[in-house]
Design a protein around this motif. Structure first.
Motif, PDB file in Angstrom:
ATOM      1  N   ASP A 149       0.564  -1.767  -0.127  1.00 28.88           N
ATOM      2  CA  ASP A 149       0.061   0.034  -0.175  1.00 28.88           C
ATOM      3  C   ASP A 149       0.698   1.287   0.326  1.00 28.88           C
ATOM      4  N   VAL A 150       2.331   1.257   0.314  1.00 28.89           N
ATOM      5  CA  VAL A 150       2.884   2.182   0.219  1.00 28.89           C
ATOM      6  C   VAL A 150       2.821   2.933  -1.152  1.00 28.89           C
ATOM      7  N   THR A 151       2.725   4.847  -1.021  1.00 25.58           N
ATOM      8  CA  THR A 151       2.940   5.015  -2.368  1.00 25.58           C
ATOM      9  C   THR A 151       4.265   5.819  -2.784  1.00 25.58           C
ATOM     10  N   HIS A 152       5.129   5.865  -1.603  1.00 23.96           N
ATOM     11  CA  HIS A 152       6.016   7.209  -1.960  1.00 23.96           C
ATOM     12  C   HIS A 152       7.459   5.756  -1.553  1.00 23.96           C
ATOM     13  N   GLU A 153       8.046   5.931  -3.381  1.00 23.73           N
ATOM     14  CA  GLU A 153       9.453   4.837  -3.451  1.00 23.73           C
ATOM     15  C   GLU A 153      10.231   5.322  -1.869  1.00 23.73           C
ATOM     16  N   MET A 154      10.577   6.272  -1.533  1.00 26.08           N
ATOM     17  CA  MET A 154      11.307   6.532  -0.576  1.00 26.08           C
ATOM     18  C   MET A 154      11.053   5.404   0.348  1.00 26.08           C
ATOM     19  N   LYS A 155      10.099   5.420   1.069  1.00 25.88           N
ATOM     20  CA  LYS A 155       9.323   4.576   1.893  1.00 25.88           C
ATOM     21  C   LYS A 155       9.839   2.853   1.980  1.00 25.88           C
ATOM     22  N   HIS A 156      10.277   2.507   1.082  1.00 28.34           N
ATOM     23  CA  HIS A 156      11.220   1.467   1.006  1.00 28.34           C
ATOM     24  C   HIS A 156      12.580   1.444   1.421  1.00 28.34           C
ATOM     25  N   LYS A 157      13.009   2.217   0.901  1.00 27.34           N
ATOM     26  CA  LYS A 157      14.303   2.739   1.049  1.00 27.34           C
ATOM     27  C   LYS A 157      15.199   3.662   2.712  1.00 27.34           C
ATOM     28  N   VAL A 158      14.309   4.198   2.903  1.00 31.40           N
ATOM     29  CA  VAL A 158      15.083   4.982   3.659  1.00 31.40           C
ATOM     30  C   VAL A 158      13.734   5.130   4.879  1.00 31.40           C
ATOM     31  N   CYS A 159      14.101   4.438   6.175  1.00 33.35           N
ATOM     32  CA  CYS A 159      12.929   3.943   7.359  1.00 33.35           C
ATOM     33  C   CYS A 159      12.424   5.773   8.075  1.00 33.35           C
ATOM     34  N   LYS A 179      23.272  11.115  13.858  1.00 33.24           N
ATOM     35  CA  LYS A 179      23.694  10.048  13.123  1.00 33.24           C
ATOM     36  C   LYS A 179      23.090   7.810  13.113  1.00 33.24           C
ATOM     37  N   TYR A 180      21.978   8.168  14.278  1.00 33.03           N
ATOM     38  CA  TYR A 180      21.726   6.650  15.062  1.00 33.03           C
ATOM     39  C   TYR A 180      20.595   6.591  13.599  1.00 33.03           C
ATOM     40  N   CYS A 181      20.515   5.563  13.738  1.00 35.38           N
ATOM     41  CA  CYS A 181      19.295   4.498  12.595  1.00 35.38           C
ATOM     42  C   CYS A 181      18.968   3.564  13.417  1.00 35.38           C
ATOM     43  N   PRO A 182      17.574   3.547  14.388  1.00 37.81           N
ATOM     44  CA  PRO A 182      17.023   2.323  14.435  1.00 37.81           C
ATOM     45  C   PRO A 182      17.043   0.489  14.055  1.00 37.81           C
ATOM     46  N   LEU A 183      17.812   1.130  12.928  1.00 37.82           N
ATOM     47  CA  LEU A 183      18.029  -0.046  12.047  1.00 37.82           C
ATOM     48  C   LEU A 183      19.058  -1.404  12.126  1.00 37.82           C
ATOM     49  N   ASP A 184      19.931  -0.271  12.753  1.00 34.76           N
ATOM     50  CA  ASP A 184      21.364  -0.780  13.183  1.00 34.76           C
ATOM     51  C   ASP A 184      20.718  -1.534  14.343  1.00 34.76           C
ATOM     52  N   MET A 193      25.491  -2.139  15.886  1.00 38.53           N
ATOM     53  CA  MET A 193      24.333  -1.796  16.719  1.00 38.53           C
ATOM     54  C   MET A 193      25.649  -0.938  17.612  1.00 38.53           C
ATOM     55  N   HIS A 194      26.645  -1.491  18.053  1.00 40.50           N
ATOM     56  CA  HIS A 194      27.992  -0.169  18.586  1.00 40.50           C
ATOM     57  C   HIS A 194      28.160   0.974  17.879  1.00 40.50           C
ATOM     58  N   PHE A 195      27.637   1.501  16.849  1.00 40.30           N
ATOM     59  CA  PHE A 195      27.650   2.485  16.130  1.00 40.30           C
ATOM     60  C   PHE A 195      25.685   2.857  15.835  1.00 40.30           C
ATOM     61  N   ALA A 196      24.999   2.687  15.832  1.00 34.14           N
ATOM     62  CA  ALA A 196      24.358   2.769  16.887  1.00 34.14           C
ATOM     63  C   ALA A 196      23.889   3.222  17.980  1.00 34.14           C
ATOM     64  N   LEU A 197      24.491   2.905  19.157  1.00 37.26           N
ATOM     65  CA  LEU A 197      25.140   3.425  20.216  1.00 37.26           C
ATOM     66  C   LEU A 197      25.146   4.691  20.542  1.00 37.26           C
ATOM     67  N   LYS A 198      26.848   4.897  19.968  1.00 38.26           N
ATOM     68  CA  LYS A 198      27.682   5.707  20.468  1.00 38.26           C
ATOM     69  C   LYS A 198      26.839   6.926  19.353  1.00 38.26           C
ATOM     70  N   SER A 199      25.698   6.256  18.451  1.00 38.86           N
ATOM     71  CA  SER A 199      25.579   8.189  17.505  1.00 38.86           C
ATOM     72  C   SER A 199      24.904   8.405  18.828  1.00 38.86           C
ATOM     73  N   LEU A 200      23.659   7.648  19.276  1.00 37.97           N
ATOM     74  CA  LEU A 200      22.755   7.937  20.589  1.00 37.97           C
ATOM     75  C   LEU A 200      23.742   8.845  21.445  1.00 37.97           C
ATOM     76  N   LEU A 201      24.620   8.412  22.058  1.00 34.38           N
ATOM     77  CA  LEU A 201      25.662   9.436  23.304  1.00 34.38           C
ATOM     78  C   LEU A 201      26.305  10.583  22.391  1.00 34.38           C
ATOM     79  N   GLN A 202      26.624  10.663  21.218  1.00 38.30           N
ATOM     80  CA  GLN A 202      26.417  11.684  20.832  1.00 38.30           C
ATOM     81  C   GLN A 202      25.778  12.941  20.257  1.00 38.30           C
ATOM     82  N   GLU A 203      24.785  12.751  20.213  1.00 42.65           N
ATOM     83  CA  GLU A 203      23.653  13.242  19.849  1.00 42.65           C
ATOM     84  C   GLU A 203      22.302  12.064  19.937  1.00 42.65           C
ATOM     85  N   ALA A 204      21.551  12.832  21.183  1.00 42.47           N
ATOM     86  CA  ALA A 204      20.864  11.652  22.437  1.00 42.47           C
ATOM     87  C   ALA A 204      19.435  12.245  21.958  1.00 42.47           C
TER      88      ALA A 204
END
Length: 491
Positions: A149-159, A179-184, A193-204
């Motif tokens: 049902d998604v009509t915007h193609e971008m939604k199939h590529k970017v969270c 820089k945090y991305c939930p998919l990581d 996962m390490h990258f995601a958590l460090k990104s959260l610590l940089q920009e909480a």
């Protein structure tokens, strides 16, 4: 808790969200959660009691079933002396963030939710004497929509999270894109996962907070908050991870302490065996849809280096992240496919308003409500029953997308033989830990039109921003080619 003998001086401000405010007891491991309302909107005491009781019922009948009883703490509704509530409101007012003061704490009903303080280990009623570190993470949605049902193609590529960052920065909600991305984080791959958590610590932003002995030592209230200071955080954390003090100060010390914190959190997130029924939700092996978000800085960096992004190593089925993701994926149709079904239910209610109670839109949230959530069919038979089931599943999925995970860590004593809690090791120490989930209120039925409009706004703004960047890059390349000189050599 003796409701008759309440002293506001024994309670302190703990935090607040859009709809509720929490205060914590100075000695006991309990908190009180009060509802908040705009100044011009008043509810009766009975309505507030029913609202709080429905939160408890939903936690017990639905979220405990999906996530496991050790992770979900439902609490109980208590009635407090009105004088205590009013004095408490005055006491904490100066500590509230300015951006949250558009709503007032409910001081008229006397009702509140009494819950365990999740910033402490969930075993004793009174505060332990050993130090306790608590990390609160709001991981957000961990998958990319797979619905046709998604009509915007971008939604199939970017969270959704990565797209929403651009709009939030543009509207002044935050200063810079995270820089945090939930998919990581949800990938199960330790490197990601390490990258995601460090990104959260940089920009909480509002996705990470750290408490020490119940006091907030790290987190971001709004765009006006100062830039994150890792050296100050390392100062607080060093005694936990390097108790012998064999590590000198400076940047090397800071990096070592942050690295230890990230590794311990990752180990805790990948642990767990509490039995929930979320495993029954999805047939087949592993999630559908792309496993990598194209906007993730981790993935973009690897692509520039000509390397493939490590995909999911797979989350262990007993861990809380896995179970949370399964509940999130009750959003089977995406808001684009869900909105027409919501309109079908709305048309039915306009014609038969008395049926709202029968349809259980406002509860009761019981076993019957839970059982209907397990129907994962997506073939629309045109009925109101089908539409209602998908609407209720969407509401539960949105709840899971906005929940917070609380990880409490406490250094193990020398003799841990009597300690029944799970243990996680670090390089120089060992921690007893507990994991809990909070912010599990069922998302309102009435919020669906807002979600539909917001989704379009996020995607359109992101698409426009990316298009503008691509145009600028192409323009730069053409300009460079205009300035070049062609030299011909006689051969």
């Amino acid at each position: 808790m003796d409701e008759g003998k309440m002293d506001e001086n024994e309670w302190g401000y703990h935090g607040e969200g859009n709809k509720s405010l929490v205060v914590a007891h100075a000695q006991r491991c309990v908190v009180l959660r009060f509802l908040k309302f705009p100044p011009n909107r008043k509810k009766t005491s009975e309505e507030i009691f029913q609202h709080l009781q429905s939160i408890v019922d939903f936690g017990k009948s639905v979220m405990k079933e999906f996530l496991g009883e050790n992770y979900v703490h439902c609490g109980e509704v208590v009635q407090l002396p009105l004088d205590f509530v009013k004095q408490l409101c005055l006491k904490i007012q100066s500590e509230r963030p300015e951006s949250r003061c558009d709503k007032d704490l409910d001081t008229l009903s006397g009702y509140a939710l009494c819950l365990p303080n999740l910033a402490r280990l969930q075993t004793y009623h009174f505060a332990e004497h050993r130090p306790i570190l608590c990390v609160e993470i709001k991981p957000k949605c961990g998958f990319i929509p797979f619905s046709s049902d998604v009509t915007h193609e971008m939604k199939h590529k970017v969270c959704r999270y990565c797209m929403h960052q651009h709009l939030k920065v543009a509207t002044g909600k935050w200063k810079q894109i995270s820089k945090y991305c939930p998919l990581d984080l949800y990938s199960g791959n330790k490197q990601r996962m390490h990258f995601a958590l460090k990104s959260l610590l940089q920009e909480a932003q509002n996705n990470l907070k750290i408490f020490k002995n119940g006091e907030l030592i790290y987190g971001c209230k709004d765009a006006r908050s100062p830039v994150a200071d890792w050296s100050e955080l390392a100062y607080h954390l060093k005694p936990f991870f390097f108790p012998s003090n064999g590590l000198a100060g400076g940047p090397h010390c800071t990096r070592a302490v942050i690295r230890e914190l990230v590794r311990v959190i990752t180990r805790v997130l990948l642990s767990g065996s509490d039995k929930g029924r979320a495993g029954a939700l999805r047939p087949g092996p592993g999630p559908r849809g792309p496993r990598v978000c194209e906007a993730s800085p981790f993935c973009r960096t690897l692509r520039r280096q000509g390397k493939n992004t490590p995909e999911r190593s797979g989350l262990p089925k007993g861990c809380l992240l896995y179970k949370t993701l399964q509940v999130q994926m009750l959003d089977l149709l995406d808001i684009e496919g869900l909105y027409p079904l919501y309109r079908r239910v709305e048309r039915y209610l306009e014609e038969f308003p008395e049926e709202r109670k029968t349809l259980q839109i406002d509860g009761p949230y019981d076993e019957a409500f839970y059982q209907k959530l397990l129907d994962l069919s997506t073939e629309d038979d045109g009925t109101v029953a089908f539409a209602l089931t998908k609407v209720q599943q969407y509401r539960v999925a949105m709840t899971a997308k906005d929940c917070s995970i609380m990880i409490a860590l406490s250094p193990c004593l020398q003799d841990t033989s009597s300690d029944q809690r799970p243990i996680v090791p670090s390089s120089r120490s060992r921690f007893a830990f507990s994991v809990s989930v909070l912010d599990l209120d069922l998302k309102p039925y009435e919020s669906i039109p807002h979600q539909y409009k917001l989704d379009g706004k996020i995607v359109n703004y992101y698409s426009k921003t990316i298009h503008a960047k691509d145009t600028a890059m192409m323009s730069t390349r053409f300009k460079e080619s205009e300035d070049c000189t062609l030299v011909l050599h006689k051969v």
